[in-house]
Design a protein around this motif. Structure first.
Motif, PDB file in Angstrom:
ATOM      1  N   MET A  20      21.787  35.903  46.957  1.00 21.90           N
ATOM      2  CA  MET A  20      22.981  36.000  47.801  1.00 21.90           C
ATOM      3  C   MET A  20      23.918  37.075  47.250  1.00 21.90           C
ATOM      4  SD  MET A  20      25.469  32.866  48.803  1.00 21.90           S
ATOM      5  CE  MET A  20      26.721  33.041  50.036  1.00 21.90           C
ATOM      6  N   PHE A  21      24.357  37.964  48.117  1.00 17.84           N
ATOM      7  CA  PHE A  21      25.253  39.036  47.677  1.00 17.84           C
ATOM      8  C   PHE A  21      26.661  38.490  47.433  1.00 17.84           C
ATOM      9  CE2 PHE A  21      28.497  42.216  48.678  1.00 17.84           C
ATOM     10  CZ  PHE A  21      28.206  43.145  47.694  1.00 17.84           C
ATOM     11  N   ARG A  22      27.211  38.798  46.282  1.00 14.17           N
ATOM     12  CA  ARG A  22      28.577  38.406  45.972  1.00 14.17           C
ATOM     13  C   ARG A  22      29.422  39.649  45.762  1.00 14.17           C
ATOM     14  NH1 ARG A  22      29.243  33.117  47.266  1.00 14.17           N
ATOM     15  NH2 ARG A  22      27.925  31.717  46.090  1.00 14.17           N
ATOM     16  N   GLY A  23      30.608  39.682  46.331  1.00  9.78           N
ATOM     17  CA  GLY A  23      31.497  40.836  46.190  1.00  9.78           C
ATOM     18  C   GLY A  23      32.087  40.938  44.796  1.00  9.78           C
ATOM     19  N   LYS A  24      32.689  42.101  44.518  1.00  8.76           N
ATOM     20  CA  LYS A  24      33.288  42.369  43.205  1.00  8.76           C
ATOM     21  C   LYS A  24      34.366  41.333  42.857  1.00  8.76           C
ATOM     22  CE  LYS A  24      36.201  45.775  41.617  1.00  8.76           C
ATOM     23  NZ  LYS A  24      36.831  47.052  41.884  1.00  8.76           N
ATOM     24  N   ASN A  25      35.232  41.021  43.839  1.00 10.13           N
ATOM     25  CA  ASN A  25      36.302  40.063  43.580  1.00 10.13           C
ATOM     26  C   ASN A  25      35.761  38.693  43.202  1.00 10.13           C
ATOM     27  OD1 ASN A  25      38.333  41.857  44.028  1.00 10.13           O
ATOM     28  ND2 ASN A  25      38.797  41.192  46.109  1.00 10.13           N
ATOM     29  N   TYR A  26      34.706  38.270  43.917  1.00  6.60           N
ATOM     30  CA  TYR A  26      34.118  36.964  43.629  1.00  6.60           C
ATOM     31  C   TYR A  26      33.579  36.944  42.196  1.00  6.60           C
ATOM     32  CZ  TYR A  26      31.242  32.776  44.009  1.00  6.60           C
ATOM     33  OH  TYR A  26      30.693  31.526  43.798  1.00  6.60           O
ATOM     34  N   LYS A  27      32.892  38.014  41.807  1.00  8.59           N
ATOM     35  CA  LYS A  27      32.313  38.072  40.450  1.00  8.59           C
ATOM     36  C   LYS A  27      33.407  38.039  39.385  1.00  8.59           C
ATOM     37  CE  LYS A  27      28.043  40.391  41.785  1.00  8.59           C
ATOM     38  NZ  LYS A  27      27.442  41.698  42.034  1.00  8.59           N
ATOM     39  N   GLU A  28      34.497  38.756  39.655  1.00  7.70           N
ATOM     40  CA  GLU A  28      35.638  38.749  38.715  1.00  7.70           C
ATOM     41  C   GLU A  28      36.201  37.331  38.593  1.00  7.70           C
ATOM     42  OE1 GLU A  28      37.258  41.260  36.841  1.00  7.70           O
ATOM     43  OE2 GLU A  28      35.333  42.215  37.235  1.00  7.70           O
ATOM     44  N   SER A  29      36.367  36.680  39.751  1.00 10.85           N
ATOM     45  CA  SER A  29      36.924  35.316  39.761  1.00 10.85           C
ATOM     46  C   SER A  29      36.001  34.343  39.039  1.00 10.85           C
ATOM     47  CB  SER A  29      37.124  34.832  41.203  1.00 10.85           C
ATOM     48  OG  SER A  29      38.020  35.682  41.872  1.00 10.85           O
ATOM     49  N   ALA A  30      34.690  34.505  39.264  1.00 12.10           N
ATOM     50  CA  ALA A  30      33.712  33.576  38.687  1.00 12.10           C
ATOM     51  C   ALA A  30      33.746  33.600  37.155  1.00 12.10           C
ATOM     52  CB  ALA A  30      32.318  33.902  39.198  1.00 12.10           C
ATOM     53  N   LYS A  31      34.143  34.743  36.582  1.00 16.31           N
ATOM     54  CA  LYS A  31      34.218  34.851  35.112  1.00 16.31           C
ATOM     55  C   LYS A  31      35.275  33.908  34.532  1.00 16.31           C
ATOM     56  CE  LYS A  31      32.825  39.706  34.901  1.00 16.31           C
ATOM     57  NZ  LYS A  31      33.348  41.073  34.804  1.00 16.31           N
ATOM     58  N   LEU A  32      36.243  33.525  35.362  1.00 13.34           N
ATOM     59  CA  LEU A  32      37.329  32.651  34.875  1.00 13.34           C
ATOM     60  C   LEU A  32      36.891  31.186  34.783  1.00 13.34           C
ATOM     61  CD1 LEU A  32      40.125  34.013  37.258  1.00 13.34           C
ATOM     62  CD2 LEU A  32      39.923  34.535  34.824  1.00 13.34           C
ATOM     63  N   ILE A  33      35.765  30.885  35.436  1.00  7.19           N
ATOM     64  CA  ILE A  33      35.352  29.480  35.580  1.00  7.19           C
ATOM     65  C   ILE A  33      34.132  29.180  34.713  1.00  7.19           C
ATOM     66  CG2 ILE A  33      34.799  27.675  37.278  1.00  7.19           C
ATOM     67  CD1 ILE A  33      37.341  29.374  38.022  1.00  7.19           C
ATOM     68  N   ASP A  34      34.178  28.060  34.004  1.00 10.55           N
ATOM     69  CA  ASP A  34      32.997  27.561  33.308  1.00 10.55           C
ATOM     70  C   ASP A  34      32.272  26.637  34.277  1.00 10.55           C
ATOM     71  OD1 ASP A  34      31.118  26.212  31.842  1.00 10.55           O
ATOM     72  OD2 ASP A  34      32.443  25.671  30.187  1.00 10.55           O
ATOM     73  N   LYS A  35      31.113  27.077  34.751  1.00  7.15           N
ATOM     74  CA  LYS A  35      30.388  26.338  35.795  1.00  7.15           C
ATOM     75  C   LYS A  35      29.976  24.922  35.379  1.00  7.15           C
ATOM     76  CE  LYS A  35      28.666  29.072  39.459  1.00  7.15           C
ATOM     77  NZ  LYS A  35      28.428  30.480  39.508  1.00  7.15           N
ATOM     78  N   GLN A  36      29.796  24.726  34.065  1.00  7.38           N
ATOM     79  CA  GLN A  36      29.346  23.405  33.591  1.00  7.38           C
ATOM     80  C   GLN A  36      30.517  22.453  33.347  1.00  7.38           C
ATOM     81  OE1 GLN A  36      26.115  23.159  33.851  1.00  7.38           O
ATOM     82  NE2 GLN A  36      26.151  25.365  34.256  1.00  7.38           N
ATOM     83  N   ALA A  37      31.723  23.002  33.227  1.00 12.36           N
ATOM     84  CA  ALA A  37      32.876  22.182  32.832  1.00 12.36           C
ATOM     85  C   ALA A  37      33.379  21.299  33.960  1.00 12.36           C
ATOM     86  CB  ALA A  37      34.003  23.084  32.347  1.00 12.36           C
ATOM     87  N   LYS A  65      44.458  31.288  40.260  1.00 11.15           N
ATOM     88  CA  LYS A  65      44.149  32.484  39.451  1.00 11.15           C
ATOM     89  C   LYS A  65      42.944  33.244  40.014  1.00 11.15           C
ATOM     90  CE  LYS A  65      45.201  32.221  34.668  1.00 11.15           C
ATOM     91  NZ  LYS A  65      44.815  31.636  33.381  1.00 11.15           N
ATOM     92  N   ALA A  66      41.973  32.482  40.522  1.00 11.64           N
ATOM     93  CA  ALA A  66      40.723  33.090  41.000  1.00 11.64           C
ATOM     94  C   ALA A  66      40.835  33.613  42.432  1.00 11.64           C
ATOM     95  CB  ALA A  66      39.586  32.066  40.912  1.00 11.64           C
TER      96      ALA A  66
END
Length: 230
Positions: free
Chosen positions: A1-18, A31-32
């Motif tokens: 699935m294609f994700r835009g630049k903004n989404y990728k930047e936002s995703a860095k702020l989140i710990d997916k397992q937390a 923030k995201a």
């Protein structure tokens, strides 16, 4: 699935397992949020029930303390003698067979909520196939089939949301806008989760709230520790 630049930047702020505390989660949602518009914040709650069984259905409605941030267009089905009353109470449209035909013939859906007086349900029932799939069919459980039109209109305008299970036993519900800030989003979240817990069917066994995720329109999902809900 294609994700835009903004989404990728936002995703860095989140710990997916937390599993985040609710307040922390809403801080991260804000923030995201990178979109140029005021994104809607949604809650997605997976329940440990089987919605295929009537005794395990979870459905209801609640007026969020801070509203949804959305201007709600209300359509009311009522007898001619109550049209003025409905419009005076704030309905955007009020009518009977004329509106049924407009929806059927013109595929007209310039409204967000449908309210009906009980004596109109025979007429409104003809629209079941078009209103049902859109989640717009009035129902007594959601408080949208009622003789008290003025109260129902007022609640809809104030930010009443309906929650119900989808086919995968998940409830999807808007709880506000990014611009609300974390405190107001948390208040809306607490009210909604409280209502969902209260609506727990007696037949539900095991863990009731399986998972709880929040996300803005364009942002990544953030897992909430719903055991710390209130």
């Amino acid at each position: 699935m294609f994700r835009g630049k903004n989404y990728k930047e936002s995703a860095k702020l989140i710990d997916k397992q937390a599993l985040y505390d609710p307040m922390e989660a809403f801080g991260l949602v804000i923030k995201a949020s990178k979109a140029k518009f005021d994104e809607t914040v949604e809650l997605h709650v997976k329940l440990g029930v089987d919605g295929r069984h009537a005794d395990q259905q979870v459905r209801g409605a609640i007026v969020l303390p801070n509203g949804t941030g959305k201007t709600v267009r209300v359509l009311v089905f009522c007898k001619d003698e109550r049209k003025e009353e409905a419009l005076a109470a704030g309905a955007d449209y009020a009518g009977g067979m004329d509106l049924v035909e407009k929806i059927q013939k013109e595929n007209w859906f310039e409204f967000d909520t449908v309210i009906a007086s009980p004596d109109m349900m025979g007429t409104v029932g003809r629209l079941g196939k078009v209103l049902g799939p859109k989640g717009l069919m009035p129902s007594p459980k959601a408080g949208t089939v009622t003789p008290n039109l003025a109260q129902a209109i007022k609640e809809s305008k104030a930010g009443k949301v309906e929650y119900r299970l989808d086919k995968t036993n998940i409830i999807h519900c808007p709880i506000g806008k990014v611009s609300f800030g974390a405190d107001k989003l948390y208040e809306n979240y607490a009210a909604l989760i409280g209502a969902i817990i209260k609506a727990k069917p007696a037949a539900a066994k095991g863990q009731y709230i399986k998972s709880c995720v929040t996300a803005s329109t364009m942002g990544p999902g953030i897992k909430i520790n719903a055991q710390k809900q209130l």
